[in-house]
Design an enzyme around this catalytic site. Structure first.
Site, mmCIF file in Angstrom:
data_model
loop_
_atom_site.group_PDB
_atom_site.id
_atom_site.type_symbol
_atom_site.label_atom_id
_atom_site.label_comp_id
_atom_site.label_asym_id
_atom_site.label_seq_id
_atom_site.Cartn_x
_atom_site.Cartn_y
_atom_site.Cartn_z
ATOM 1 N N GLN A 136 0.842 -1.195 0.000
ATOM 2 C CA GLN A 136 0.000 0.000 0.000
ATOM 3 C C GLN A 136 0.879 1.249 0.000
ATOM 4 O O GLN A 136 2.101 1.167 0.103
ATOM 5 C CB GLN A 136 -0.953 0.018 1.204
ATOM 6 N N ARG A 184 7.222 13.672 16.757
ATOM 7 C CA ARG A 184 7.921 12.843 15.758
ATOM 8 C C ARG A 184 9.390 12.617 16.151
ATOM 9 O O ARG A 184 10.242 12.470 15.280
ATOM 10 C CB ARG A 184 7.847 13.507 14.373
ATOM 11 N N TYR A 218 10.570 8.999 15.229
ATOM 12 C CA TYR A 218 10.500 8.919 13.759
ATOM 13 C C TYR A 218 11.584 9.785 13.121
ATOM 14 O O TYR A 218 12.335 9.332 12.250
ATOM 15 C CB TYR A 218 9.107 9.378 13.310
ATOM 16 N N ASP A 272 -0.896 11.376 1.433
ATOM 17 C CA ASP A 272 -2.174 10.717 1.745
ATOM 18 C C ASP A 272 -2.068 9.218 1.439
ATOM 19 O O ASP A 272 -2.182 8.802 0.288
ATOM 20 C CB ASP A 272 -3.283 11.362 0.904
ATOM 21 N N THR A 273 -1.792 8.443 2.464
ATOM 22 C CA THR A 273 -1.642 6.990 2.328
ATOM 23 C C THR A 273 -2.484 6.321 3.425
ATOM 24 O O THR A 273 -2.917 6.992 4.368
ATOM 25 C CB THR A 273 -0.166 6.567 2.508
ATOM 26 N N PRO A 274 -2.689 5.008 3.329
ATOM 27 C CA PRO A 274 -3.492 4.343 4.363
ATOM 28 C C PRO A 274 -2.966 4.566 5.783
ATOM 29 O O PRO A 274 -3.753 4.750 6.722
ATOM 30 C CB PRO A 274 -3.425 2.874 3.960
ATOM 31 N N SER A 275 -1.641 4.585 5.961
ATOM 32 C CA SER A 275 -1.158 4.755 7.337
ATOM 33 C C SER A 275 -1.385 6.187 7.824
ATOM 34 O O SER A 275 -1.649 6.404 9.003
ATOM 35 C CB SER A 275 0.309 4.340 7.482
ATOM 36 N N ARG A 330 -3.384 7.350 11.165
ATOM 37 C CA ARG A 330 -2.929 8.306 12.187
ATOM 38 C C ARG A 330 -3.982 9.380 12.416
ATOM 39 O O ARG A 330 -4.218 9.806 13.549
ATOM 40 C CB ARG A 330 -1.586 8.938 11.765
HETATM 41 P P1 NAD Z 1 1.959 2.914 4.584
HETATM 42 O O1 NAD Z 1 2.603 3.275 5.888
HETATM 43 O O2 NAD Z 1 0.523 3.219 4.412
HETATM 44 O O3 NAD Z 1 2.206 1.387 4.275
HETATM 45 C C1 NAD Z 1 3.330 0.764 4.801
HETATM 46 C C2 NAD Z 1 3.493 -0.596 4.186
HETATM 47 O O4 NAD Z 1 4.586 -1.169 4.883
HETATM 48 C C3 NAD Z 1 2.302 -1.511 4.372
HETATM 49 O O5 NAD Z 1 2.027 -2.163 3.144
HETATM 50 C C4 NAD Z 1 2.797 -2.523 5.418
HETATM 51 O O6 NAD Z 1 2.215 -3.801 5.257
HETATM 52 C C5 NAD Z 1 4.285 -2.519 5.146
HETATM 53 N N1 NAD Z 1 5.083 -2.967 6.285
HETATM 54 C C6 NAD Z 1 4.924 -2.628 7.574
HETATM 55 N N2 NAD Z 1 5.810 -3.273 8.332
HETATM 56 C C7 NAD Z 1 6.573 -4.012 7.492
HETATM 57 C C8 NAD Z 1 7.652 -4.899 7.666
HETATM 58 N N3 NAD Z 1 8.135 -5.156 8.899
HETATM 59 N N4 NAD Z 1 8.188 -5.496 6.589
HETATM 60 C C9 NAD Z 1 7.711 -5.255 5.357
HETATM 61 N N5 NAD Z 1 6.676 -4.423 5.113
HETATM 62 C C10 NAD Z 1 6.119 -3.815 6.175
HETATM 63 O O7 NAD Z 1 2.807 3.585 3.401
HETATM 64 P P2 NAD Z 1 3.402 5.041 3.283
HETATM 65 O O8 NAD Z 1 2.664 6.009 4.140
HETATM 66 O O9 NAD Z 1 3.545 5.269 1.825
HETATM 67 O O10 NAD Z 1 4.851 4.940 3.957
HETATM 68 C C11 NAD Z 1 5.913 4.288 3.297
HETATM 69 C C12 NAD Z 1 7.208 4.902 3.763
HETATM 70 O O11 NAD Z 1 7.196 6.326 3.535
HETATM 71 C C13 NAD Z 1 7.524 4.729 5.238
HETATM 72 O O12 NAD Z 1 8.923 4.507 5.381
HETATM 73 C C14 NAD Z 1 7.153 6.090 5.829
HETATM 74 O O13 NAD Z 1 7.874 6.377 7.016
HETATM 75 C C15 NAD Z 1 7.579 7.014 4.707
HETATM 76 N N6 NAD Z 1 6.959 8.335 4.689
HETATM 77 C C16 NAD Z 1 5.611 8.466 4.735
HETATM 78 C C17 NAD Z 1 5.040 9.736 4.676
HETATM 79 C C18 NAD Z 1 3.552 9.938 4.697
HETATM 80 O O14 NAD Z 1 3.103 11.067 4.946
HETATM 81 N N7 NAD Z 1 2.750 8.921 4.409
HETATM 82 C C19 NAD Z 1 5.871 10.870 4.582
HETATM 83 C C20 NAD Z 1 7.249 10.699 4.529
HETATM 84 C C21 NAD Z 1 7.795 9.415 4.568
#
Ligand code: NAD
Length: 245
Positions: free
Chosen positions: A15, A144, A147, A181-184, A188
């Site tokens: 995702q 954060r 993080y 905008d993602t599922p996680s 939150r």
């Molecule tokens: P998400 O958090 O919605 O999805 C995370 C995915 O990681 C899921 O498919 C989950 O099953 C998988 N996952 C979780 N634990 C895992 C593990 N131990 N091994 C393998 N897979 C695992 O996706 P996102 O929001 O696009 O985030 C992806 C990355 O981008 C993360 O590193 C996050 O910190 C980073 N990030 C996110 C944002 C944001 O605003 N969403 C901003 C900056 C950086």
């Protein structure tokens, strides 16, 4: 096609940005191996090879790296957002964040690098992309601390790899998105005491007045994994909608 002939491994690909990146890289002609802890991935990504992988399982990631063979690209996307100040961080929370956000990335890269060096010797270049964040050494945000510390470590890890292997065709860059905008992120927002207000606050910190979509991020992923970025290494590249202007 911009990635034809390339084999690319992407973690956290069920995702969010990992999934969108897997589909975007496949659309550009790459053989994509998409790995995620969630087995549902196996049924839901057309045109992409899938593997179940918990990146915190050191043995499993060695198996996936060996099975993938020599890679042209590796996108370490997996990460977790701890919410809270330093007063809220238990030792277990801290260890988990470091393990998932940093140690797993180091281990998977270490496992894939010998094959990537082989590919770089043949083709001239191979690319590692590490998911950091604007919340890192770049900028602090409330709640954060764990993080931001781990994503700052990702930038340091990235620069170290880039410096050590720059003469051998390996490029290594860090991607630093704003709020996407993602599922996680939706999780939150839903977990906040006032979700409507929480969403407003996430949007308010974006000067462009909106959250990023995954499609705002994937063009840079494709670029950094392609040969178009062949002279770019050791960089922390922001896609933040102007937050850090
Ligand atoms: P998400 O958090 O919605 O999805 C995370 C995915 O990681 C899921 O498919 C989950 O099953 C998988 N996952 C979780 N634990 C895992 C593990 N131990 N091994 C393998 N897979 C695992 O996706 P996102 O929001 O696009 O985030 C992806 C990355 O981008 C993360 O590193 C996050 O910190 C980073 N990030 C996110 C944002 C944001 O605003 N969403 C901003 C900056 C950086």
């Amino acid at each position: 096609m911009r990635l034809s002939g390339k084999t690319i491994l992407i973690t956290a690909a069920w995702q969010g940005m990992g999934r969108a990146s897997a589909l975007a890289c496949a659309a550009e002609g790459a053989r994509v191996i998409a790995a995620d802890i969630d087995a549902a991935l196996l049924e839901t990504l057309d045109g992409v090879e899938t593997r179940v992988l918990d990146v915190t399982d050191g043995d499993a990631l060695l198996r996936v790296a060996a099975d993938a063979g020599p890679l042209d690209g590796l996108f370490n996307c997996a990460g977790f957002v701890h919410h809270g100040t330093i007063l809220d961080i238990s030792d277990a929370d801290w260890a988990f964040s470091l393990d998932l956000n940093v140690t797993a990335m180091m281990r998977l890269t270490r496992a894939c690098l010998p094959g990537m060096l082989e590919r770089a010797a043949e083709t001239g270049t191979a690319s590692i992309l590490n998911m950091a964040s604007m919340a890192s050494s770049i900028k602090g945000f409330p709640n954060r601390t764990a993080y931001g510390a781990t994503k700052a470590a990702v930038i340091g890890l990235t620069k170290g790899i880039a410096a050590d292997f720059v003469t051998r065709g390996i490029r290594c860059n860090a991607l630093c998105p704003g709020t996407v905008d993602t599922p996680s992120l939706r999780g939150r927002i839903a977990a906040a005491p006032d979700p409507v207000q929480a969403e407003k606050e996430f949007i308010a910190r974006q000067p462009m007045g909106r959250l990023a979509t995954v499609d705002d991020i994937t063009p840079l992923v494709v670029y950094l994994l392609s040969d178009e970025s062949r002279f770019v290494t050791g960089q922390a590249l922001l896609v933040d909608g102007g937050v850090t202007i």
